[in-house]
Design a protein around this motif. Sequence first.
Motif, PDB file in Angstrom:
ATOM      1  N   ALA A  61      27.338  53.679  47.416  1.00  0.00           N
ATOM      2  CA  ALA A  61      27.702  54.653  46.422  1.00  0.00           C
ATOM      3  C   ALA A  61      28.847  55.655  46.368  1.00  0.00           C
ATOM      4  O   ALA A  61      29.858  55.642  47.834  1.00  0.00           O
ATOM      5  CB  ALA A  61      26.584  55.473  46.727  1.00  0.00           C
ATOM      6  N   THR A  62      30.078  55.529  45.541  1.00  0.00           N
ATOM      7  CA  THR A  62      31.573  55.754  45.800  1.00  0.00           C
ATOM      8  C   THR A  62      31.843  57.622  45.526  1.00  0.00           C
ATOM      9  O   THR A  62      31.077  58.114  44.589  1.00  0.00           O
ATOM     10  CB  THR A  62      32.020  54.640  44.955  1.00  0.00           C
ATOM     11  N   THR A  63      32.125  57.811  45.903  1.00  0.00           N
ATOM     12  CA  THR A  63      32.681  58.862  45.186  1.00  0.00           C
ATOM     13  C   THR A  63      34.250  59.042  44.079  1.00  0.00           C
ATOM     14  O   THR A  63      34.709  60.025  43.115  1.00  0.00           O
ATOM     15  CB  THR A  63      33.797  59.810  46.519  1.00  0.00           C
ATOM     16  N   ASN A  64      34.550  57.576  44.380  1.00  0.00           N
ATOM     17  CA  ASN A  64      35.163  57.975  42.837  1.00  0.00           C
ATOM     18  C   ASN A  64      35.928  56.150  42.530  1.00  0.00           C
ATOM     19  O   ASN A  64      35.263  56.005  42.738  1.00  0.00           O
ATOM     20  CB  ASN A  64      37.525  57.774  43.779  1.00  0.00           C
ATOM     21  N   GLU A  65      35.916  56.388  41.269  1.00  0.00           N
ATOM     22  CA  GLU A  65      35.812  54.904  40.506  1.00  0.00           C
ATOM     23  C   GLU A  65      36.097  53.552  40.954  1.00  0.00           C
ATOM     24  O   GLU A  65      36.445  52.786  40.451  1.00  0.00           O
ATOM     25  CB  GLU A  65      36.064  55.196  39.446  1.00  0.00           C
ATOM     26  N   HIS A  67      36.815  53.119  44.167  1.00  0.00           N
ATOM     27  CA  HIS A  67      36.358  52.712  45.348  1.00  0.00           C
ATOM     28  C   HIS A  67      35.871  51.131  44.903  1.00  0.00           C
ATOM     29  O   HIS A  67      35.216  51.222  44.348  1.00  0.00           O
ATOM     30  CB  HIS A  67      35.601  54.001  46.057  1.00  0.00           C
ATOM     31  N   ASN A  71      27.173  47.884  50.229  1.00  0.00           N
ATOM     32  CA  ASN A  71      26.472  49.017  50.346  1.00  0.00           C
ATOM     33  C   ASN A  71      25.266  47.679  51.730  1.00  0.00           C
ATOM     34  O   ASN A  71      24.504  46.463  51.601  1.00  0.00           O
ATOM     35  CB  ASN A  71      25.117  49.015  49.610  1.00  0.00           C
TER      36      ASN A  71
END
Length: 132
Positions: A61-65, A67, A71
Amino acid sequence: MSISFDKAFGVHQYTLGVRSRRAEVLASNIANADTPGYKARDLDFSQALQQAQGAQGFNMATTNERHFGLNVENLGALKYRSPLQADTGDGNTVDLQQERSDFMQNSLEYQTSLEFMNSKISGLLKALKGEQ
Protein backbone atom coordinates in the motif's frame (compact mmCIF):
# COMPACT_ATOMS: atom_id res chain seq x y z
CA MET A 1 20.56 1.07 -22.50
CA SER A 2 18.56 -0.07 -19.49
CA ILE A 3 19.78 -2.19 -16.61
CA SER A 4 17.92 -5.40 -15.83
CA PHE A 5 17.84 -5.75 -12.07
CA ASP A 6 16.74 -9.38 -12.40
CA LYS A 7 19.94 -10.15 -14.28
CA ALA A 8 22.12 -7.93 -12.10
CA PHE A 9 20.91 -9.07 -8.69
CA GLY A 10 19.52 -12.51 -9.40
CA VAL A 11 17.50 -14.12 -6.66
CA HIS A 12 19.05 -11.99 -3.91
CA GLN A 13 16.70 -9.08 -4.47
CA TYR A 14 13.82 -11.36 -3.54
CA THR A 15 15.50 -13.23 -0.70
CA LEU A 16 15.96 -10.06 1.33
CA GLY A 17 12.21 -9.51 1.67
CA VAL A 18 11.49 -13.16 2.38
CA ARG A 19 14.26 -13.45 4.96
CA SER A 20 13.07 -10.24 6.61
CA ARG A 21 9.56 -11.64 6.93
CA ARG A 22 10.92 -14.95 8.30
CA ALA A 23 12.93 -13.04 10.91
CA GLU A 24 9.70 -11.40 12.09
CA VAL A 25 7.98 -14.78 12.39
CA LEU A 26 10.88 -16.34 14.28
CA ALA A 27 11.14 -13.32 16.59
CA SER A 28 7.43 -13.65 17.32
CA ASN A 29 7.97 -17.30 18.25
CA ILE A 30 10.81 -16.36 20.60
CA ALA A 31 8.75 -13.57 22.18
CA ASN A 32 5.89 -16.00 22.83
CA ALA A 33 8.01 -18.83 24.24
CA ASP A 34 6.21 -18.56 27.60
CA THR A 35 2.72 -17.85 26.26
CA PRO A 36 0.37 -20.74 27.11
CA GLY A 37 -1.22 -22.27 24.02
CA TYR A 38 1.01 -20.44 21.55
CA LYS A 39 1.83 -22.53 18.47
CA ALA A 40 5.22 -21.95 16.85
CA ARG A 41 5.04 -20.97 13.18
CA ASP A 42 7.52 -20.70 10.36
CA LEU A 43 7.58 -19.41 6.82
CA ASP A 44 7.88 -21.86 3.94
CA PHE A 45 10.93 -20.18 2.40
CA SER A 46 10.84 -21.86 -1.01
CA GLN A 47 7.13 -21.13 -1.46
CA ALA A 48 7.59 -17.51 -0.36
CA LEU A 49 10.52 -17.07 -2.73
CA GLN A 50 8.48 -18.45 -5.63
CA GLN A 51 5.68 -16.01 -4.81
CA ALA A 52 8.15 -13.13 -4.62
CA GLN A 53 9.56 -14.00 -8.04
CA GLY A 54 6.17 -14.80 -9.55
CA ALA A 55 3.48 -12.70 -11.07
CA GLN A 56 2.03 -11.70 -7.70
CA GLY A 57 5.30 -9.99 -6.90
CA PHE A 58 5.28 -7.44 -4.14
CA ASN A 59 2.37 -5.07 -3.67
CA MET A 60 2.61 -2.54 -0.88
CA ALA A 61 0.00 0.00 0.00
CA THR A 62 1.67 3.19 -1.15
CA THR A 63 1.07 6.79 -0.21
CA ASN A 64 2.47 8.20 -3.44
CA GLU A 65 2.22 6.96 -7.02
CA ARG A 66 6.03 7.08 -7.31
CA HIS A 67 6.57 4.54 -4.52
CA PHE A 68 7.61 0.99 -5.31
CA GLY A 69 5.31 -1.84 -4.28
CA LEU A 70 6.59 -4.28 -1.65
CA ASN A 71 4.38 -6.56 0.40
CA VAL A 72 6.28 -9.00 2.55
CA GLU A 73 3.27 -9.67 4.76
CA ASN A 74 1.66 -12.07 2.28
CA LEU A 75 4.79 -13.94 1.28
CA GLY A 76 4.44 -17.68 1.62
CA ALA A 77 2.07 -19.50 3.83
CA LEU A 78 2.83 -19.47 7.51
CA LYS A 79 2.78 -23.01 8.75
CA TYR A 80 2.67 -24.39 12.23
CA ARG A 81 5.86 -26.08 13.27
CA SER A 82 5.73 -29.66 14.53
CA PRO A 83 7.07 -29.71 18.09
CA LEU A 84 10.28 -31.65 18.67
CA GLN A 85 9.72 -31.92 22.41
CA ALA A 86 6.94 -33.32 24.52
CA ASP A 87 4.08 -31.03 25.51
CA THR A 88 4.89 -29.22 28.75
CA GLY A 89 1.22 -29.08 29.67
CA ASP A 90 0.47 -25.51 28.61
CA GLY A 91 0.06 -26.25 24.87
CA ASN A 92 3.02 -24.07 23.83
CA THR A 93 5.04 -25.62 20.98
CA VAL A 94 7.97 -23.17 20.93
CA ASP A 95 11.40 -24.81 21.26
CA LEU A 96 13.49 -21.81 22.26
CA GLN A 97 16.82 -23.38 21.24
CA GLN A 98 15.50 -24.26 17.78
CA GLU A 99 13.98 -20.79 17.31
CA ARG A 100 17.24 -19.08 18.29
CA SER A 101 19.23 -21.35 16.00
CA ASP A 102 16.84 -20.74 13.08
CA PHE A 103 16.88 -17.00 13.77
CA MET A 104 20.69 -16.91 13.73
CA GLN A 105 20.85 -18.97 10.51
CA ASN A 106 18.27 -16.72 8.86
CA SER A 107 20.22 -13.62 9.97
CA LEU A 108 23.44 -14.95 8.48
CA GLU A 109 21.73 -15.75 5.19
CA TYR A 110 20.09 -12.30 5.16
CA GLN A 111 23.50 -10.69 5.72
CA THR A 112 25.02 -12.78 2.93
CA SER A 113 22.36 -11.65 0.45
CA LEU A 114 22.80 -8.06 1.62
CA GLU A 115 26.57 -8.21 1.09
CA PHE A 116 26.06 -9.72 -2.37
CA MET A 117 23.62 -6.94 -3.30
CA ASN A 118 26.03 -4.33 -1.95
CA SER A 119 28.90 -5.67 -4.07
CA LYS A 120 26.68 -5.77 -7.18
CA ILE A 121 25.54 -2.18 -6.60
CA SER A 122 29.16 -1.07 -6.08
CA GLY A 123 30.11 -2.76 -9.34
CA LEU A 124 27.25 -1.08 -11.21
CA LEU A 125 28.22 2.31 -9.78
CA LYS A 126 31.82 1.81 -10.88
CA ALA A 127 30.66 0.84 -14.36
CA LEU A 128 28.45 3.93 -14.57
CA LYS A 129 31.32 6.15 -13.47
CA GLY A 130 33.75 4.46 -15.87
CA GLU A 131 36.03 3.23 -13.09
CA GLN A 132 37.82 -0.10 -12.97
